[in-house]
Design a protein around this motif. Structure first.
Motif, mmCIF file in Angstrom:
data_model
loop_
_atom_site.group_PDB
_atom_site.id
_atom_site.type_symbol
_atom_site.label_atom_id
_atom_site.label_comp_id
_atom_site.label_asym_id
_atom_site.label_seq_id
_atom_site.Cartn_x
_atom_site.Cartn_y
_atom_site.Cartn_z
ATOM 1 N N LEU A 264 -7.415 -8.825 1.896
ATOM 2 C CA LEU A 264 -6.288 -8.764 3.008
ATOM 3 C C LEU A 264 -6.654 -9.823 4.080
ATOM 4 N N ALA A 265 -5.989 -10.360 4.737
ATOM 5 C CA ALA A 265 -5.905 -11.344 6.136
ATOM 6 C C ALA A 265 -5.975 -10.196 7.186
ATOM 7 N N PRO A 266 -6.575 -10.538 8.314
ATOM 8 C CA PRO A 266 -6.578 -9.777 9.514
ATOM 9 C C PRO A 266 -5.337 -9.493 10.087
ATOM 10 N N LEU A 267 -4.993 -8.527 10.858
ATOM 11 C CA LEU A 267 -3.844 -8.232 11.361
ATOM 12 C C LEU A 267 -3.464 -9.066 12.542
ATOM 13 N N ASP A 268 -2.675 -9.866 12.790
ATOM 14 C CA ASP A 268 -2.187 -10.665 14.162
ATOM 15 C C ASP A 268 -0.905 -10.670 14.450
ATOM 16 N N GLY A 269 -0.463 -9.988 15.428
ATOM 17 C CA GLY A 269 0.983 -9.941 15.827
ATOM 18 C C GLY A 269 1.942 -9.016 15.122
ATOM 19 N N ALA A 270 2.912 -8.813 15.240
ATOM 20 C CA ALA A 270 3.701 -7.411 14.761
ATOM 21 C C ALA A 270 4.374 -7.912 13.463
ATOM 22 N N ILE A 271 4.335 -7.138 12.434
ATOM 23 C CA ILE A 271 4.990 -7.436 11.229
ATOM 24 C C ILE A 271 5.558 -5.881 10.972
ATOM 25 N N ASP A 272 6.786 -6.206 10.769
ATOM 26 C CA ASP A 272 7.564 -4.854 10.430
ATOM 27 C C ASP A 272 7.296 -4.314 8.887
ATOM 28 N N LEU A 273 7.154 -5.040 7.929
ATOM 29 C CA LEU A 273 7.343 -4.640 6.675
ATOM 30 C C LEU A 273 5.802 -3.886 6.392
ATOM 31 N N ARG A 274 5.821 -2.809 5.715
ATOM 32 C CA ARG A 274 4.581 -1.937 5.498
ATOM 33 C C ARG A 274 4.706 -1.426 3.956
ATOM 34 N N ALA A 275 3.439 -1.347 3.402
ATOM 35 C CA ALA A 275 3.401 -0.977 2.113
ATOM 36 C C ALA A 275 1.941 -0.484 1.848
ATOM 37 N N SER A 276 1.878 0.663 1.095
ATOM 38 C CA SER A 276 0.811 1.138 0.609
ATOM 39 C C SER A 276 0.052 0.280 -0.105
ATOM 40 N N GLY A 277 -1.259 0.654 -0.461
ATOM 41 C CA GLY A 277 -2.577 -0.180 -1.342
ATOM 42 C C GLY A 277 -1.872 -0.015 -2.662
ATOM 43 N N ASP A 278 -1.439 0.980 -3.276
ATOM 44 C CA ASP A 278 -1.024 1.246 -4.706
ATOM 45 C C ASP A 278 0.203 0.630 -4.916
ATOM 46 N N THR A 279 1.041 -0.094 -3.993
ATOM 47 C CA THR A 279 1.985 -0.762 -4.561
ATOM 48 C C THR A 279 1.979 -1.963 -5.440
ATOM 49 N N THR A 280 2.703 -2.153 -6.344
ATOM 50 C CA THR A 280 2.315 -3.341 -7.339
ATOM 51 C C THR A 280 2.610 -4.889 -6.432
ATOM 52 N N MET A 281 2.031 -5.676 -6.788
ATOM 53 C CA MET A 281 2.188 -7.172 -6.030
ATOM 54 C C MET A 281 3.430 -7.696 -6.380
ATOM 55 N N ARG A 282 4.151 -7.193 -7.491
ATOM 56 C CA ARG A 282 5.682 -7.567 -7.767
ATOM 57 C C ARG A 282 6.501 -6.806 -6.784
ATOM 58 N N ASP A 283 6.273 -5.597 -6.613
ATOM 59 C CA ASP A 283 7.047 -4.667 -5.586
ATOM 60 C C ASP A 283 7.060 -5.262 -4.228
ATOM 61 N N ALA A 284 5.670 -5.602 -3.959
ATOM 62 C CA ALA A 284 5.557 -6.314 -2.464
ATOM 63 C C ALA A 284 6.303 -7.448 -2.291
ATOM 64 N N LEU A 285 6.218 -8.265 -3.399
ATOM 65 C CA LEU A 285 6.814 -9.656 -3.189
ATOM 66 C C LEU A 285 8.582 -9.566 -3.123
ATOM 67 N N SER A 286 8.804 -8.563 -3.791
ATOM 68 C CA SER A 286 10.344 -8.495 -4.013
ATOM 69 C C SER A 286 10.798 -7.679 -2.487
ATOM 70 N N GLN A 287 9.984 -7.061 -1.813
ATOM 71 C CA GLN A 287 10.015 -6.399 -0.658
ATOM 72 C C GLN A 287 10.171 -7.695 0.357
ATOM 73 N N MET A 288 9.202 -8.253 0.471
ATOM 74 C CA MET A 288 9.277 -9.475 1.415
ATOM 75 C C MET A 288 10.466 -10.521 1.052
ATOM 76 N N ILE A 289 11.007 -10.655 -0.103
ATOM 77 C CA ILE A 289 12.067 -11.592 -0.187
ATOM 78 C C ILE A 289 13.341 -10.805 0.215
ATOM 79 N N THR A 290 13.386 -9.506 -0.278
ATOM 80 C CA THR A 290 14.728 -8.875 0.261
ATOM 81 C C THR A 290 14.712 -8.618 1.749
ATOM 82 N N HIS A 291 13.742 -8.498 2.582
ATOM 83 C CA HIS A 291 13.700 -8.295 4.019
ATOM 84 C C HIS A 291 13.385 -9.737 4.653
#
Ligand SMILES: Nc1ncnc2c1ncn2[C@@H]1O[C@H](COP(=O)(O)OP(=O)(O)OP(=O)(O)O)[C@@H](O)[C@H]1O
Ligand SMILES: [Mg+2]
Length: 319
Positions: A264-291
């Motif tokens: 993971l990259a270090p946190l810098d600035g405010a990011i609203d979107l959050r997910a737990s480590g057991d989220t699949t990369m595909r779900d994370a990708l679609s969350q980012m696209i949706t939001h």
């Protein structure tokens, strides 16, 4: 047959329907290890249902052999064989004039279990498939939703604690949300009961989610590839398999990997979107696209930020 999961072996099985030139299943050999889910996939007419029904001899065959826990299905008593294998199909096949409890207890009653034991088993199974027993026990199938009927069908198949289960497109008629929920329920239940399951589906995404191993059949019931979902996506055996799994192999592979695996990259600035480590990369990708977000914060079980994953990093992995 009941109790512990049993290995299922197809050994050079060929099935020809009378009057048909081409075999429906051709020289099929594969081993489903005890306690694993094998998804049979392939285009319509490729012999998936036929291959599955050979196991409990709903369809008979002459060439080759199938063994369950080392015993040939042909040497077992037909009634015992069918009662001993849980069977779930798309149309469910619940008895309309019987209550949920009576449907689930069909095989235990045929086996002569005493009433108290049967009742306990029914309640235990309703609990397992997440239908509160007090509410559902006495209902009739017509008083259930499609998803609830499939749950009852699953409970019924599990009733006598069979070593193996056959499931033919059990979620095929459900809406996508109910379907996704039942897929995850099946994985949870499988975690608890560990049966050997042969699961037929058209849907490669369903197979990737559920299967320990996927068997891809082509026309004529020829086995094109039998492997883990990851190996099939990474190394499709030939053009047919490559076409069958689709052009978005990279994205599909992301559904097998979780954010925990990433640096993971270090946190810098405010990011609203959050997910737990057991989220699949595909779900994370679609969350980012949706939001419409180019990054997402990975949080630990306490909700504390652990670092950041970017859309670009995931997109690069999918290529
Ligand atoms: N009872 C039968 N008599 C003759 N041919 C049959 C019979 N049942 C199936 N077939 C043929 O055998 C082949 C395999 O059928 P099968 O039902 O196993 O396919 P499938 O992969 O399950 O297809 P689908 O995805 O459409 O359910 C098909 O060509 C079909 O037409
Ligand atoms: Mg079929």
């Amino acid at each position: 047959m009941s109790g512990a999961a049993a290995e299922i072996v197809f050994d050079r099985v060929t099935k020809r329907y009378p009057g048909r030139a081409e075999a429906a299943v051709s020289d099929l050999s594969l081993t489903v290890p005890a306690g694993e889910i094998c998804c049979l996939v392939g285009p319509s007419g490729a012999g998936k249902t036929t291959a599955m029904k050979l196991v409990n001899r709903l369809i008979d065959f002459e060439e080759g052999d199938i063994t369950i826990g080392g015993e040939s299905v042909r040497s077992l008593d037909l009634t015992e064989l069918r009662r001993g294998i849980g069977y779930v199909i798309q149309q469910v096949g619940l008895f309309p004039h019987m209550t949920v409890a009576e449907n689930i207890s069909t095989v235990p009653r045929l086996r002569g279990w005493e009433k108290g034991r049967t009742r306990l088993r029914v309640d235990e199974l309703l609990d397992l498939v997440d239908l509160p027993a007090e509410d559902y026990r006495a209902r009739f199938p017509s008083q259930l939703s499609g998803g609830e009927r499939q749950r009852v069908g699953l409970a019924r198949a599990l009733a006598a604690d069979p070593p193996a289960m056959l499931m033919d497109e059990p979620f095929g008629a459900l809406d996508p949300i109910t379907r996704a929920r039942l897929q995850h329920e099946l994985l949870r239940i499988q975690g608890a009961v560990r049966k050997t399951i042969i699961f037929v589906t058209h849907d490669i995404d369903e197979a990737i989610l559920l299967a320990d191993r996927i068997a891809i059949l082509r026309e004529g019931g020829v086995l094109a590839q039998y492997d883990t979902p990851a190996r099939i996506l990474e190394h499709p055996a030939d053009d047919f398999v490559e076409r069958f799994i689709g052009s978005d192999r990279g994205i599909k592979l992301l559904s097998l990997r979780r954010l925990d695996e990433l640096e993971l990259a270090p946190l810098d600035g405010a990011i609203d979107l959050r997910a737990s480590g057991d989220t699949t990369m595909r779900d994370a990708l679609s969350q980012m696209i949706t939001h419409g977000s180019r990054s997402l914060v990975v949080v630990d079980s306490e909700g504390q930020p652990r670092g950041v994953v970017t859309l670009d990093a995931l997109a690069a992995l999918a290529e």
